[in-house]
Write an enzyme that holds these catalytic residues in place. Structure first.
Site, PDB file in Angstrom:
ATOM      1  N   LYS A  22       0.808  -1.255   0.096  1.00  0.00           N
ATOM      2  CA  LYS A  22      -0.055  -0.052   0.019  1.00  0.00           C
ATOM      3  C   LYS A  22       0.747   1.174  -0.043  1.00  0.00           C
ATOM      4  O   LYS A  22       0.767   2.045  -0.773  1.00  0.00           O
ATOM      5  CB  LYS A  22      -0.826   0.083   1.291  1.00  0.00           C
ATOM      6  CG  LYS A  22      -1.383   1.287   1.661  1.00  0.00           C
ATOM      7  CD  LYS A  22      -2.459   1.135   2.549  1.00  0.00           C
ATOM      8  CE  LYS A  22      -1.934   1.415   3.992  1.00  0.00           C
ATOM      9  NZ  LYS A  22      -1.483   2.935   4.406  1.00  0.00           N
ATOM     10  N   ASN A  23       1.972   1.297   0.862  1.00  0.00           N
ATOM     11  CA  ASN A  23       2.606   2.558   1.075  1.00  0.00           C
ATOM     12  C   ASN A  23       3.611   2.734   0.044  1.00  0.00           C
ATOM     13  O   ASN A  23       4.322   3.732   0.270  1.00  0.00           O
ATOM     14  CB  ASN A  23       3.017   2.349   2.512  1.00  0.00           C
ATOM     15  CG  ASN A  23       2.148   2.732   3.489  1.00  0.00           C
ATOM     16  OD1 ASN A  23       0.882   2.912   3.323  1.00  0.00           O
ATOM     17  ND2 ASN A  23       2.568   2.372   4.834  1.00  0.00           N
ATOM     18  N   PRO A 122       1.324  16.208  11.352  1.00  0.00           N
ATOM     19  CA  PRO A 122       1.713  17.541  10.776  1.00  0.00           C
ATOM     20  C   PRO A 122       2.162  17.606   9.324  1.00  0.00           C
ATOM     21  O   PRO A 122       2.821  16.405   9.012  1.00  0.00           O
ATOM     22  CB  PRO A 122       2.297  18.311  11.891  1.00  0.00           C
ATOM     23  CG  PRO A 122       3.140  17.128  12.588  1.00  0.00           C
ATOM     24  CD  PRO A 122       2.319  16.091  12.482  1.00  0.00           C
ATOM     25  N   ILE A 123       2.041  18.299   8.607  1.00  0.00           N
ATOM     26  CA  ILE A 123       2.770  18.341   7.292  1.00  0.00           C
ATOM     27  C   ILE A 123       3.879  19.568   7.135  1.00  0.00           C
ATOM     28  O   ILE A 123       4.354  19.800   5.921  1.00  0.00           O
ATOM     29  CB  ILE A 123       1.820  18.272   6.215  1.00  0.00           C
ATOM     30  CG1 ILE A 123       1.008  19.433   6.210  1.00  0.00           C
ATOM     31  CG2 ILE A 123       1.094  17.003   6.159  1.00  0.00           C
ATOM     32  CD1 ILE A 123       0.105  19.825   4.864  1.00  0.00           C
ATOM     33  N   LEU A 125       7.065  19.722   7.406  1.00  0.00           N
ATOM     34  CA  LEU A 125       8.324  19.357   6.826  1.00  0.00           C
ATOM     35  C   LEU A 125       8.010  19.224   5.177  1.00  0.00           C
ATOM     36  O   LEU A 125       8.842  19.643   4.722  1.00  0.00           O
ATOM     37  CB  LEU A 125       8.778  18.137   7.238  1.00  0.00           C
ATOM     38  CG  LEU A 125       9.200  17.995   8.868  1.00  0.00           C
ATOM     39  CD1 LEU A 125       9.472  16.497   9.379  1.00  0.00           C
ATOM     40  CD2 LEU A 125      10.092  18.982   9.177  1.00  0.00           C
ATOM     41  N   ASP A 304       4.496   0.542  12.017  1.00  0.00           N
ATOM     42  CA  ASP A 304       3.347  -0.060  11.492  1.00  0.00           C
ATOM     43  C   ASP A 304       3.346  -1.582  12.007  1.00  0.00           C
ATOM     44  O   ASP A 304       1.960  -2.143  11.721  1.00  0.00           O
ATOM     45  CB  ASP A 304       3.495  -0.208  10.204  1.00  0.00           C
ATOM     46  CG  ASP A 304       3.067   1.355   9.664  1.00  0.00           C
ATOM     47  OD1 ASP A 304       3.390   1.465   8.277  1.00  0.00           O
ATOM     48  OD2 ASP A 304       2.772   2.333  10.262  1.00  0.00           O
ATOM     49  N   ARG A 397      -8.580  -0.500   5.014  1.00  0.00           N
ATOM     50  CA  ARG A 397      -7.657   0.470   3.902  1.00  0.00           C
ATOM     51  C   ARG A 397      -6.547  -0.046   3.730  1.00  0.00           C
ATOM     52  O   ARG A 397      -5.892   0.494   2.902  1.00  0.00           O
ATOM     53  CB  ARG A 397      -7.780   1.887   5.061  1.00  0.00           C
ATOM     54  CG  ARG A 397      -8.968   2.325   5.303  1.00  0.00           C
ATOM     55  CD  ARG A 397      -8.335   3.791   5.811  1.00  0.00           C
ATOM     56  NE  ARG A 397      -7.419   4.496   5.597  1.00  0.00           N
ATOM     57  CZ  ARG A 397      -6.667   5.256   5.825  1.00  0.00           C
ATOM     58  NH1 ARG A 397      -6.861   5.843   7.199  1.00  0.00           N
ATOM     59  NH2 ARG A 397      -5.560   5.978   5.351  1.00  0.00           N
TER      60      ARG A 397
HETATM   61  C1  EPZ Z   1       4.129   6.898   6.386  1.00  0.00           C
HETATM   62  O1  EPZ Z   1       3.492   7.983   7.006  1.00  0.00           O
HETATM   63  C2  EPZ Z   1       3.143   5.737   6.400  1.00  0.00           C
HETATM   64  N1  EPZ Z   1       2.123   6.102   5.605  1.00  0.00           N
HETATM   65  C3  EPZ Z   1       2.721   5.294   7.810  1.00  0.00           C
HETATM   66  O2  EPZ Z   1       1.740   4.140   7.604  1.00  0.00           O
HETATM   67  C4  EPZ Z   1       3.966   4.969   8.720  1.00  0.00           C
HETATM   68  O3  EPZ Z   1       3.157   4.756   9.843  1.00  0.00           O
HETATM   69  C5  EPZ Z   1       4.830   6.403   8.589  1.00  0.00           C
HETATM   70  O4  EPZ Z   1       5.451   6.619   7.169  1.00  0.00           O
HETATM   71  C6  EPZ Z   1       6.171   5.959   9.433  1.00  0.00           C
HETATM   72  O5  EPZ Z   1       6.852   4.911   8.895  1.00  0.00           O
HETATM   73  C7  EPZ Z   1       2.278   5.949   4.087  1.00  0.00           C
HETATM   74  O6  EPZ Z   1       3.270   5.763   3.607  1.00  0.00           O
HETATM   75  C8  EPZ Z   1       1.020   6.297   3.248  1.00  0.00           C
HETATM   76  P1  EPZ Z   1       6.099  10.215   8.576  1.00  0.00           P
HETATM   77  P2  EPZ Z   1       3.816   9.457   6.990  1.00  0.00           P
HETATM   78  O7  EPZ Z   1       6.082  11.659   7.777  1.00  0.00           O
HETATM   79  O8  EPZ Z   1       4.519   9.735   5.680  1.00  0.00           O
HETATM   80  C9  EPZ Z   1       6.198  13.583  11.877  1.00  0.00           C
HETATM   81  C10 EPZ Z   1       0.062   2.700   7.881  1.00  0.00           C
HETATM   82  O9  EPZ Z   1      -0.502   2.125   8.690  1.00  0.00           O
HETATM   83  N2  EPZ Z   1       6.033  14.611  11.049  1.00  0.00           N
HETATM   84  O10 EPZ Z   1       7.266   9.368   8.267  1.00  0.00           O
HETATM   85  O11 EPZ Z   1       2.924  10.412   7.355  1.00  0.00           O
HETATM   86  C11 EPZ Z   1       5.104  12.567  12.073  1.00  0.00           C
HETATM   87  O12 EPZ Z   1       4.165  13.315  13.016  1.00  0.00           O
HETATM   88  C12 EPZ Z   1       0.510   4.201   8.006  1.00  0.00           C
HETATM   89  O13 EPZ Z   1       0.269   2.195   6.781  1.00  0.00           O
HETATM   90  C13 EPZ Z   1       6.281  15.835  11.239  1.00  0.00           C
HETATM   91  O14 EPZ Z   1       6.507  16.264  12.480  1.00  0.00           O
HETATM   92  O15 EPZ Z   1       4.862   9.423   8.144  1.00  0.00           O
HETATM   93  C14 EPZ Z   1       5.629  11.390  12.760  1.00  0.00           C
HETATM   94  O16 EPZ Z   1       5.621  11.678  14.102  1.00  0.00           O
HETATM   95  C15 EPZ Z   1       0.401   4.878   9.322  1.00  0.00           C
HETATM   96  N3  EPZ Z   1       5.983  16.938  10.166  1.00  0.00           N
HETATM   97  C16 EPZ Z   1       6.869  11.239  11.933  1.00  0.00           C
HETATM   98  O17 EPZ Z   1       7.216  12.528  11.536  1.00  0.00           O
HETATM   99  C17 EPZ Z   1       5.918  16.340   8.914  1.00  0.00           C
HETATM  100  O18 EPZ Z   1       5.696  17.321   8.073  1.00  0.00           O
HETATM  101  C18 EPZ Z   1       7.082  10.276  11.048  1.00  0.00           C
HETATM  102  O19 EPZ Z   1       6.222  10.686  10.044  1.00  0.00           O
HETATM  103  C19 EPZ Z   1       5.607  15.007   8.591  1.00  0.00           C
HETATM  104  C20 EPZ Z   1       5.973  14.138   9.486  1.00  0.00           C
END
Ligand code: EPZ
Length: 418
Positions: A22-23, A122-123, A125, A304, A397
């Site tokens: 999926k990811n 958050p987004i 980054l 995950d 999902r």
């Molecule tokens: C991806 O989410 C995956 N989703 C998640 O899988 C997975 O848990 C996660 O990576 C971590 O491995 C997909 O790939 C679609 P991050 P993502 O940005 O990209 C913080 C599942 O169950 N952060 O690596 O959203 C964030 O809050 C899902 O399949 C910021 O602070 O994760 C988190 O604490 C759940 N600011 C950490 O970084 C930002 O702009 C890692 O998030 C972005 C993230």
């Protein structure tokens, strides 16, 4: 809404095939916006999140055509570069259309994804990275408004590893002028798969899978064809299903090196695990030890798989300490496991699990997020009496026909209307 009814199932035995990731599918599908024309993707799983992605691609003017596990995406210039809230709220990963739209068309209006059960998500980054490439970014009335007549390559250091942020930046930088260097890049296998597809389209991405990724911007990309990698989280979930029931389960069509951290922890706990290039097998084991984990960016223990591993530890001898270092609220499954009789003490980011084999009691429980729903199904396989997992739209999902896969291994599980 559907629910899953799970009975104690005894040892699961046999072979089961992993579906596509999926990811990996989500970012790669959004990367098709970088090149008008027909893209072909193989091994795309049938999941709600893929349907949501196709819905958004359709709104952005692309035609999507399913042929079994192949998905064709015909991209043309969107009439409006906008991703509305009613699609984005269903799937946070919709934010991954930001980079491609900005790079290809110089503008994007994307609804803020908002949080979910596991955290605020958050987004910042993502937005900072686009700004570093010269985009003007504004957040207004719940939308990200982005404009960039031309993106210019730059060096970006992520303060913490972000999978989605790395993916958005890689896609945007592919068509930027000059070189972009991403420092502290995420190293997940899905990042490597996306880089491979970008390069098939004519991009120049190197270093994916390491913490430094270099992208030489090019003028134009062209549509291509790709085979999506197997889903490592599904593979790990199926392996734990075999382990927790004391059976012998061979997970096929997977890449064992993608779940090495889980394999190591299961071996440390007492399981015999064998593997070859495309499969991993857990062998029958009646008693295993509590072993601590701390989730971390790849190649560390995948967040995950944390919930599924916690269920395994409720059946271990002794205590294990589970630390969730990625998300601030990823213990929603703890109270549901506790309803089944698990002995878990949750703190802010740490949960102490005291194992008591065979003592879970079936009960109605509620899925709160995707991976939590899987951990509750696993618990139901070994609980005494019937477990009903409600709200399994969360499960749909991210898992393709999980009940069929588990049934093929001997599980007593069926889907019903809530
Ligand atoms: C991806 O989410 C995956 N989703 C998640 O899988 C997975 O848990 C996660 O990576 C971590 O491995 C997909 O790939 C679609 P991050 P993502 O940005 O990209 C913080 C599942 O169950 N952060 O690596 O959203 C964030 O809050 C899902 O399949 C910021 O602070 O994760 C988190 O604490 C759940 N600011 C950490 O970084 C930002 O702009 C890692 O998030 C972005 C993230």
């Amino acid at each position: 809404m559907d629910k899953m009814i799970v009975q104690p199932s005894g040892a699961l035995n046999g072979s089961v095939k992993t579906s596509g990731a999926k990811n990996s599918s989500l970012p790669i599908l959004f990367s098709s916006l970088l090149a008008e024309g027909e893209h072909t993707f193989h091994n795309v799983p049938h999941l709600k999140d893929i349907e949501s992605t196709c819905e958004l691609l359709n709104l952005l003017g692309a035609e999507t055509l399913r042929e079994g596990t192949t998905l064709k995406v015909k991209v043309k210039r969107p009439e409006r570069m906008q991703a509305d809230y009613d699609v984005v709220r269903k799937m946070r990963a919709s934010i991954l259309c930001l980079g491609p739209l900005l790079a290809q068309y110089g503008e994007a209006v994307v609804s803020l994804p908002g949080g979910c059960a596991i955290g605020t998500r958050p987004i910042n980054l993502h937005l900072d990275a686009m700004e570093s490439l010269g985009a003007q970014m504004k957040v207004e009335k719940g939308f990200v408004l982005a404009k960039a007549p031309k993106l210019v390559g730059s060096t970006i250091l992520f303060e913490n590893a972000t999978v989605g942020g790395t993916e958005n930046l890689m896609m945007a930088a592919s068509l930027a002028e000059g070189t972009t260097i991403i420092e502290n890049a995420a190293k997940e296998p899905e990042i490597v798969d996306l880089a491979n597809y970008l390069n098939k389209m004519g991009a120049k991405v190197s270093g994916a899978g390491t913490s430094i990724i270099t992208i030489e911007g090019v003028e134009k990309l062209k549509p291509a064809e790709h085979l999506i990698i197997p889903d490592r989280i599904e593979a790990g979930t199926l392996l734990i299903a075999g382990a927790i029931t004391g059976g012998e389960v061979r997970v096929e069509d997977c890449m064992p090196e993608h779940i090495e951290s889980l394999i190591q922890k299961m071996k440390e706990s007492g399981f015999k695990i064998t593997k070859d290039k495309t499969s991993v097998t857990v062998h029958p084991c009646q008693s295993w030890q509590g072993v601590d984990i701390t989730t971390a960016p790849h190649p560390g223990f995948a967040t995950d798989l944390q919930a599924q591993y916690m269920t395994l530890m409720t059946q271990a001898e002794g205590t294990s300490v589970i630390t969730e270092s990625i998300f601030e609220n990823r213990f929603m499954h703890v109270q549901e496991l506790t309803r089944l009789g698990a002995d878990i003490t949750p703190k802010t980011r740490v949960a102490v699990v005291r194992g008591h084999k065979g003592e879970l009691q079936g009960a109605p429980v509620m899925a709160t997020d995707l991976r939590a729903s899987a951990c509750l199904v696993l618990a139901g396989l070994v609980a005494q009496g019937e477990t009903t997992v409600n709200r399994i739209y969360h499960l749909d999902r991210g898992y393709e026909k999980l009940e069929d896969k588990l049934t093929s291994l001997g599980a007593k599980i069926k889907r019903a209307k809530e």
